[in-house]
Design an enzyme around this catalytic site. Structure first.
Site, PDB file in Angstrom:
ATOM      1  N   ARG A   1       0.863  -1.179   0.000  1.00  0.00           N
ATOM      2  CA  ARG A   1       0.000   0.000   0.000  1.00  0.00           C
ATOM      3  C   ARG A   1       0.903   1.233   0.000  1.00  0.00           C
ATOM      4  NH1 ARG A   1      -2.179   0.336   6.254  1.00  0.00           N
ATOM      5  NH2 ARG A   1      -0.162   0.792   7.169  1.00  0.00           N
TER       6      ARG A   1
ATOM      7  N   ASN B   1      -5.084   7.973   3.945  1.00  0.00           N
ATOM      8  CA  ASN B   1      -4.750   7.296   5.199  1.00  0.00           C
ATOM      9  C   ASN B   1      -3.300   7.584   5.534  1.00  0.00           C
ATOM     10  OD1 ASN B   1      -5.739   5.300   7.253  1.00  0.00           O
ATOM     11  ND2 ASN B   1      -3.845   4.288   6.626  1.00  0.00           N
ATOM     12  N   GLU B   2      -3.098   8.198   6.671  1.00  0.00           N
ATOM     13  CA  GLU B   2      -1.747   8.388   7.199  1.00  0.00           C
ATOM     14  C   GLU B   2      -0.776   8.909   6.134  1.00  0.00           C
ATOM     15  OE1 GLU B   2      -0.694   4.680   9.100  1.00  0.00           O
ATOM     16  OE2 GLU B   2      -1.859   5.201  10.872  1.00  0.00           O
TER      17      GLU B   2
ATOM     18  N   GLU C   1      -7.609   5.830  15.191  1.00  0.00           N
ATOM     19  CA  GLU C   1      -7.186   4.424  15.226  1.00  0.00           C
ATOM     20  C   GLU C   1      -6.306   4.179  16.431  1.00  0.00           C
ATOM     21  OE1 GLU C   1      -4.881   2.812  12.022  1.00  0.00           O
ATOM     22  OE2 GLU C   1      -6.091   3.797  10.515  1.00  0.00           O
TER      23      GLU C   1
ATOM     24  N   GLU D   1      -2.196  -7.825   7.035  1.00  0.00           N
ATOM     25  CA  GLU D   1      -2.358  -7.509   8.462  1.00  0.00           C
ATOM     26  C   GLU D   1      -3.367  -8.452   9.119  1.00  0.00           C
ATOM     27  OE1 GLU D   1      -3.046  -3.272   8.605  1.00  0.00           O
ATOM     28  OE2 GLU D   1      -0.878  -2.916   8.673  1.00  0.00           O
TER      29      GLU D   1
ATOM     30  N   PHE E   1      -3.136 -10.557  11.324  1.00  0.00           N
ATOM     31  CA  PHE E   1      -3.056 -10.744  12.781  1.00  0.00           C
ATOM     32  C   PHE E   1      -3.209  -9.433  13.536  1.00  0.00           C
ATOM     33  CE2 PHE E   1      -0.672 -14.427  11.064  1.00  0.00           C
ATOM     34  CZ  PHE E   1      -1.592 -15.392  11.446  1.00  0.00           C
ATOM     35  N   HIS E   2      -3.591  -8.375  12.817  1.00  0.00           N
ATOM     36  CA  HIS E   2      -3.737  -7.104  13.529  1.00  0.00           C
ATOM     37  C   HIS E   2      -5.042  -7.074  14.312  1.00  0.00           C
ATOM     38  CE1 HIS E   2      -0.341  -4.363  12.341  1.00  0.00           C
ATOM     39  NE2 HIS E   2      -0.023  -5.544  11.859  1.00  0.00           N
TER      40      HIS E   2
HETATM   41  C1  GAL Z   1      -2.334   2.018  10.976  1.00  0.00           C
HETATM   42  C2  GAL Z   1      -2.918   2.056   9.587  1.00  0.00           C
HETATM   43  C3  GAL Z   1      -3.906   0.934   9.399  1.00  0.00           C
HETATM   44  C4  GAL Z   1      -3.312  -0.355   9.856  1.00  0.00           C
HETATM   45  C5  GAL Z   1      -2.885  -0.234  11.265  1.00  0.00           C
HETATM   46  C6  GAL Z   1      -2.321  -1.526  11.785  1.00  0.00           C
HETATM   47  O1  GAL Z   1      -1.224   2.828  11.116  1.00  0.00           O
HETATM   48  O2  GAL Z   1      -3.572   3.271   9.330  1.00  0.00           O
HETATM   49  O3  GAL Z   1      -4.283   0.872   8.050  1.00  0.00           O
HETATM   50  O4  GAL Z   1      -2.216  -0.664   9.048  1.00  0.00           O
HETATM   51  O5  GAL Z   1      -1.906   0.774  11.374  1.00  0.00           O
HETATM   52  O6  GAL Z   1      -2.150  -1.490  13.134  1.00  0.00           O
END
Ligand code: GAL
Length: 665
Positions: A104, A142-143, A297, A345, A347-348
């Site tokens: 990404r 995003n970020e 987030e 991601e 496992f996030h």
């Molecule tokens: C953030 C991001 C999300 C995701 C997350 C994972 O920084 O905006 O898309 O990657 O971290 O913890």
């Protein structure tokens, strides 16, 4: 409405799952989700061909369920067709490698094709959804933070430099290009910092980061204006991310946001996670000018530490979430709603984990949703602190390069340590931003200003700080503050050139400590990482070095300047020593903790008449209350004290305007 929810990616799931999602969101009391953050390839499967059917359906279902939407523009992740059609829209690293899609954030913000495609998809979304009844917020991109060093970036960089410096003679001077034969005789010779033989020019690196911040902001503003034009009533934001790699000066960006939104992921599993949560919340509130902001987030049930994901203990999700709320967030949002079963991601962290809703995290989310509902309407203005720490992104950038006197200089670490010291003592802390309009005027709200590693200082900022002291403030400057001008050129005649006069000291030699060693101080503390040869020029010596060739030389000084006091802290200090020093400054300045008499490990944060209590320890903590109070969640009256269970949180409403023991709200 308090915001409670998170990133929701229905495009990753068959539509049968959506009904369950909405039902579970209702069960948990979710009020808003961020939708479509990375959905570009689903929304525009081929250039110019759009598929909004699925988004229409989920927007409608969410609306029917009473859930609002923070609709994202998906421009952080261009689809594969884009990168094949427009390879010049892919970023190039400093080593000259052009990246390809497959992850990404793979875009060059200076590529006209990328910018046009981003405006295109944002415009389509604006046209279609700006008046959708579920829409509550636009979440642009995003970020922001992607770095590119390609030729298109070089052209944009040169344009930015021309605006900033006017002519080449000025640039050559400001960049000290006389060093190593770098004198530029044509703008076309200037490139972004790229892989080179040895150390790059630090002024070039610094200006490139400033440029990139402005360039990315330009991309944001372009989208924001499109979205605003479609419906001026819907606020627009993007989620700030913080990290050493991020070339975004959030303090400057904040004024372009309708609501400052922040992603924050504490990176420690121990009590530092709580210290970092407090730090992140206070910094975000600072960016928001002291007003409300939004935690867009964080990880619901996991803390990501280097090399390991750490599952949060019961109650910790709630404690962290309410801590952000107490520090001014409009609620708590997470990455993410449902844990994916595939993708990078997988496992996030999520509110609905792989195990499903029958899980500790979902149960805690349901409880948290109830708590937030009970608090809705009760949280008012964030509290104003009497102490502020200066935060300066360009100083951070300037202290990241090679060629510095010590490789372990850590800007973020120094600022976090100062914040942690005040946090440990229960003193409310704000942040101020030297580069921001209104900086000088804003200082008068504070009794103490702390400057950790404020390395770059303009004449105007130095004057504002000098006036702050002269008019009665306490200023605490640590080493590596006041050293250079905004271009990174050293202010000569002895460090810290910008502050020598009002600190009443002159530092004639830096003596970074050999790795693994400390230096004794005559008050029994140890200096860590850093020492210096300080000469006083009017200041009183409070603590002296007691070891090495510095034995007997000043280490910590205090100087009366006008009606105020300027403290200079030459050595690095450990947490405990720094806390004791800042306690002393707070006492002299008359700054009380948020609540006196707190048991260890219980934290108090004030927001309006609400005092949030967080017990980060393993034993119950009994807190004496300074005024008649009510439990803000159960609405039951409280007696003279409350007991917060281990790992627990309480919100207490003090009888209005009973400010005994609390700094002004
Ligand atoms: C953030 C991001 C999300 C995701 C997350 C994972 O920084 O905006 O898309 O990657 O971290 O913890």
């Amino acid at each position: 409405m308090l915001f409670f929810g998170g990133d929701y990616n229905p495009e990753q799931w068959p539509e049968e799952v959506w009904a369950e999602d909405v039902a579970l969101m209702r069960q948990a009391g979710v009020t808003i989700v961020s939708l479509g953050v990375f959905a570009w390839s689903h929304l525009e499967p081929e250039e110019g061909r759009f598929d909004f059917g699925w988004l229409d359906r989920i927007m409608d279902q969410l609306h029917a369920g009473g859930i609002k939407v923070a609709l994202a523009t998906p421009t952080a992740s261009p689809p594969p067709w884009f990168t094949l059609a427009h390879p010049e829209g892919l970023p190039v690293t400093a080593d000259g490698v052009r990246l390809t899609h497959g992850s990404r954030d793979t875009y060059c913000v200076s590529a006209p094709a990328y910018r046009a495609a981003a405006r295109g998809i944002a415009g389509e979304l604006a046209a279609r959804y700006a008046r959708h009844p579920a829409l509550a917020l636009w979440h642009v991109h995003n970020e922001y933070g992607t770095d590119c060093r390609c030729d298109l970036t070089a052209t944009a960089f040169r344009g930015w430099l021309q605006k900033r410096h006017g002519d080449l003679d000025t640039l050559n001077d400001v960049w000290t290009t006389a060093f190593w034969s770098q004198r530029y005789s044509d703008w076309a010779q200037i490139t972004p910092p790229r892989a080179t033989q040895y150390l790059p020019n630090p002024a070039q690196v610094l200006d490139f980061r400033r440029f990139l911040s402005d360039e990315l902001l330009g991309a944001y503003v372009e989208q924001r204006d499109l979205l605003r034009a479609a419906n001026p009533d819907i606020p627009v934001t993007t989620n700030f991310v913080q990290g050493g790699w991020v070339s975004v000066d959030h303090a400057r960006w904040a004024s372009e946001m309708d609501l400052v939104a922040v992603d924050h992921y504490p990176a420690a599993a121990d009590r530092n996670a709580e210290a970092e949560t407090a730090f992140g919340g206070d910094l975000a509130r600072g960016w928001a000018g002291g007003g409300e902001w939004l935690l867009m987030e964080t990880g619901p049930n996991l803390i990501y530490t280097p090399g390991r994901m750490h599952a949060k203990e019961p109650g910790r999700l709630t404690r962290h979430s309410l801590n952000y709320l107490a520090r001014g967030s409009r609620g708590a949002m997470y990455f993410q709603w449902r844990q994916p079963h595939g993708g990078a991601e997988l496992f996030h962290s999520a509110l609905v984990p792989h195990a499903g809703p029958d899980s500790p995290v979902f149960r805690e989310a349901v409880g948290l949703g109830r708590t937030l509902k009970a608090l809705d309407g009760q949280v008012t203005a964030p509290a104003q602190a009497q102490v502020a720490i200066a935060w300066d992104a360009p100083s951070w950038w300037a202290l990241q390069g090679g060629g510095l006197p010590a490789a372990d200089i850590d800007y973020l670490g120094a600022v976090q340590q100062a914040h942690r010291a005040l946090w440990t003592s229960g003193v409310a802390t704000d942040f101020v931003f030297p580069g921001r309009d209104g900086f000088a005027a804003g200082l008068s709200a504070y009794k103490i200003i702390v400057l950790p590693h404020l390395y770059l200082v303009s004449d105007e900022v130095a004057a504002a700080l000098r006036d702050f002291v002269a008019s009665g403030g306490h200023l605490v400057a640590g080493h590596l503050s006041g050293i250079a001008d905004p271009a990174g050129r050293i202010r000569l005649g002895g460090y810290p050139g910008a502050f020598r006069d009002f600190l009443g000291v002159r530092v004639v030699e830096w003596r970074p400590l050999p790795i693994g060693t400390t230096i004794a101080l005559d008050n029994g503390d140890q200096g860590v990482r850093w020492s210096e040869r300080v000469e006083t020029a009017g200041a009183e010596t409070l603590v002296r070095y007691a070891g090495d060739v510095l034995a007997g030389a000043p280490a910590i000084t205090r100087h009366r300047h006008g009606a105020g006091t300027a403290w200079y802290v030459s050595p690095g200090l450990d947490d405990d020593a720094l806390r004791r020093l800042l306690d002393r400054v707070a006492t002299e300045a008359g700054v009380p903790p948020v609540l006196p008499g707190l048991p260890p490990h219980v934290e108090a944060v004030r927001r309006g008449d609400l005092v949030f209590l967080f017990n980060h320890g393993e034993a119950p903590g009994t807190v004496p209350l300074p005024a008649p109070a009510t439990n803000a969640i159960t609405r039951r009256p409280l007696s003279e004290s409350v007991t917060v269970p281990p790992g627990g949180t309480m919100a207490v409403e003090l009888e209005s305007r009973s400010d005994a023991g609390c700094p002004a709200g």
